[in-house]
Design a protein around this motif. Structure first.
Motif, PDB file in Angstrom:
ATOM      1  N   SER A  98      -2.006 -17.380 -19.240  1.00 43.39           N
ATOM      2  CA  SER A  98      -0.745 -17.381 -18.488  1.00 43.39           C
ATOM      3  C   SER A  98      -0.074 -16.018 -18.544  1.00 43.39           C
ATOM      4  N   TYR A  99      -0.205 -15.324 -19.675  1.00 43.11           N
ATOM      5  CA  TYR A  99       0.406 -14.005 -19.800  1.00 43.11           C
ATOM      6  C   TYR A  99      -0.316 -12.962 -18.949  1.00 43.11           C
ATOM      7  N   VAL A 100      -1.642 -13.016 -18.904  1.00 47.06           N
ATOM      8  CA  VAL A 100      -2.355 -12.030 -18.085  1.00 47.06           C
ATOM      9  C   VAL A 100      -2.128 -12.301 -16.599  1.00 47.06           C
ATOM     10  N   LYS A 101      -1.935 -13.556 -16.234  1.00 44.71           N
ATOM     11  CA  LYS A 101      -1.630 -13.863 -14.832  1.00 44.71           C
ATOM     12  C   LYS A 101      -0.243 -13.338 -14.454  1.00 44.71           C
ATOM     13  N   LYS A 102       0.722 -13.445 -15.375  1.00 47.23           N
ATOM     14  CA  LYS A 102       2.042 -12.863 -15.125  1.00 47.23           C
ATOM     15  C   LYS A 102       1.930 -11.358 -14.960  1.00 47.23           C
ATOM     16  N   ALA A 103       1.147 -10.739 -15.843  1.00 47.57           N
ATOM     17  CA  ALA A 103       0.956  -9.294 -15.760  1.00 47.57           C
ATOM     18  C   ALA A 103       0.336  -8.907 -14.422  1.00 47.57           C
ATOM     19  N   LYS A 104      -0.658  -9.628 -13.994  1.00 48.12           N
ATOM     20  CA  LYS A 104      -1.336  -9.347 -12.726  1.00 48.12           C
ATOM     21  C   LYS A 104      -0.359  -9.414 -11.555  1.00 48.12           C
ATOM     22  N   THR A 105       0.466 -10.435 -11.524  1.00 49.65           N
ATOM     23  CA  THR A 105       1.444 -10.593 -10.439  1.00 49.65           C
ATOM     24  C   THR A 105       2.430  -9.432 -10.411  1.00 49.65           C
ATOM     25  N   LEU A 106       2.922  -9.039 -11.566  1.00 51.17           N
ATOM     26  CA  LEU A 106       3.862  -7.921 -11.657  1.00 51.17           C
ATOM     27  C   LEU A 106       3.212  -6.626 -11.182  1.00 51.17           C
ATOM     28  N   LEU A 107       1.993  -6.375 -11.613  1.00 46.82           N
ATOM     29  CA  LEU A 107       1.309  -5.135 -11.263  1.00 46.82           C
ATOM     30  C   LEU A 107       0.975  -5.083  -9.780  1.00 46.82           C
ATOM     31  N   GLU A 108       0.571  -6.195  -9.223  1.00 45.13           N
ATOM     32  CA  GLU A 108       0.278  -6.231  -7.790  1.00 45.13           C
ATOM     33  C   GLU A 108       1.537  -5.942  -6.975  1.00 45.13           C
ATOM     34  N   ASP A 109       2.675  -6.420  -7.450  1.00 47.11           N
ATOM     35  CA  ASP A 109       3.931  -6.144  -6.760  1.00 47.11           C
ATOM     36  C   ASP A 109       4.256  -4.649  -6.792  1.00 47.11           C
ATOM     37  N   VAL A 110       4.068  -4.021  -7.940  1.00 42.77           N
ATOM     38  CA  VAL A 110       4.327  -2.578  -8.051  1.00 42.77           C
ATOM     39  C   VAL A 110       3.371  -1.795  -7.159  1.00 42.77           C
ATOM     40  N   ILE A 111       2.108  -2.182  -7.131  1.00 44.32           N
ATOM     41  CA  ILE A 111       1.124  -1.486  -6.298  1.00 44.32           C
ATOM     42  C   ILE A 111       1.496  -1.584  -4.815  1.00 44.32           C
ATOM     43  N   GLN A 112       2.065  -2.726  -4.430  1.00 41.72           N
ATOM     44  CA  GLN A 112       2.476  -2.912  -3.039  1.00 41.72           C
ATOM     45  C   GLN A 112       3.719  -2.112  -2.685  1.00 41.72           C
ATOM     46  N   THR A 113       4.632  -1.953  -3.638  1.00 36.64           N
ATOM     47  CA  THR A 113       5.940  -1.377  -3.328  1.00 36.64           C
ATOM     48  C   THR A 113       6.135   0.050  -3.834  1.00 36.64           C
ATOM     49  N   ALA A 114       5.544   0.399  -4.973  1.00 38.19           N
ATOM     50  CA  ALA A 114       5.745   1.726  -5.572  1.00 38.19           C
ATOM     51  C   ALA A 114       4.516   2.121  -6.381  1.00 38.19           C
ATOM     52  N   PRO A 115       3.390   2.349  -5.723  1.00 38.34           N
ATOM     53  CA  PRO A 115       2.112   2.524  -6.424  1.00 38.34           C
ATOM     54  C   PRO A 115       2.035   3.745  -7.335  1.00 38.34           C
ATOM     55  N   ASN A 116       2.846   4.766  -7.077  1.00 42.99           N
ATOM     56  CA  ASN A 116       2.789   5.981  -7.896  1.00 42.99           C
ATOM     57  C   ASN A 116       3.666   5.922  -9.139  1.00 42.99           C
ATOM     58  N   THR A 117       4.315   4.786  -9.366  1.00 46.01           N
ATOM     59  CA  THR A 117       5.179   4.625 -10.537  1.00 46.01           C
ATOM     60  C   THR A 117       4.437   4.960 -11.820  1.00 46.01           C
ATOM     61  N   LEU A 118       5.076   5.770 -12.673  1.00 42.53           N
ATOM     62  CA  LEU A 118       4.485   6.163 -13.954  1.00 42.53           C
ATOM     63  C   LEU A 118       3.062   6.684 -13.765  1.00 42.53           C
TER      64      LEU A 118
END
Length: 216
Positions: A98-118
């Motif tokens: 469940s934790y890795v699925k949460k991580a995946k969802t968060l990361l996919e959102d960042v990649i869609q909206t602000a991929p160059n972050t950090l």
């Protein structure tokens, strides 16, 4: 090596006050710095597994609070994903999924909206999950996606310690040890990161150990 989903046990209680004391002290500063510092403490200074699990759980709470306060900050979202992934690795067992699925969802959102972050850290972290998490039907592991994500991270941050380290680790996972040596050495030459001394020191120790194993 795949992330273990079928092991590890109970959670020990840590005093929450110490962490929230740090948050209060850092209230006038960037919350990201506290989160990064605390992650390194949880990851590298907690030798007891139950205490490490509790440390990451409290840090996730603090990270979520910071993100609620600053919902547009993609860097806090990346770190919430990193903390969920770190907790999953520490906890193991079926509940880790469940934790890795949460991580995946968060990361996919960042990649869609602000991929160059950090410097593309979302690609690095998601790529590492794709090769460490079991594949279908248990998880979403996918070596092809792992390579795609990790190579994108390297395009954005070709000299960074983490994209080179995790791509090297992926290559070892694929039985490509000689190729991995190149990227471990590139990680070894990465410039130091501001405010990340403990994390950099620990990563360099890991790199040295991996190179010693591969070059024997």
């Amino acid at each position: 090596m795949r992330l273990t989903i079928f092991s590890r046990s109970s959670v020990a209680c840590l005093l929450v006050g110490a962490l929230y004391g740090q948050i209060a002290e850092a209230s006038s500063a960037d919350p990201l710095l506290m989160i990064q510092h605390r992650w390194a403490q949880c990851q590298y200074k907690q030798s007891d597994n139950d205490k490490q699990i509790a440390c990451f759980k409290h840090l996730i709470t603090a990270n979520q609070q910071a993100l609620t306060q600053f919902p547009q900050r993609a860097d806090l979202k990346v770190w919430l994903a990193i903390n969920n992934a770190s907790l999953a690795a520490s906890q193991g067992g079926l509940g880790a999924l469940s934790y890795v699925k949460k991580a995946k969802t968060l990361l996919e959102d960042v990649i869609q909206t602000a991929p160059n972050t950090l410097q593309g850290s979302a690609y690095t972290t998601l790529g590492s999950l794709y090769y460490k998490v079991p594949g279908w039907p248990v998880g979403f592991g996918d070596d092809d996606m792992a390579e795609k994500m990790l190579k994108k991270a390297l395009v954005i941050n070709p000299k960074g310690i983490d994209p080179n380290y995790f791509y090297a680790d992926f290559l070892v996972d694929q039985d490509k040890e000689q190729q991995a040596i190149k990227y471990f050495k590139q990680a070894q030459q990465a410039p130091a990161r501001a405010h990340r001394h403990l994390a950099d020191q620990a990563r360099h120790e890991e790199i040295a150990q991996r190179l010693q194993q591969l070059e024997q």
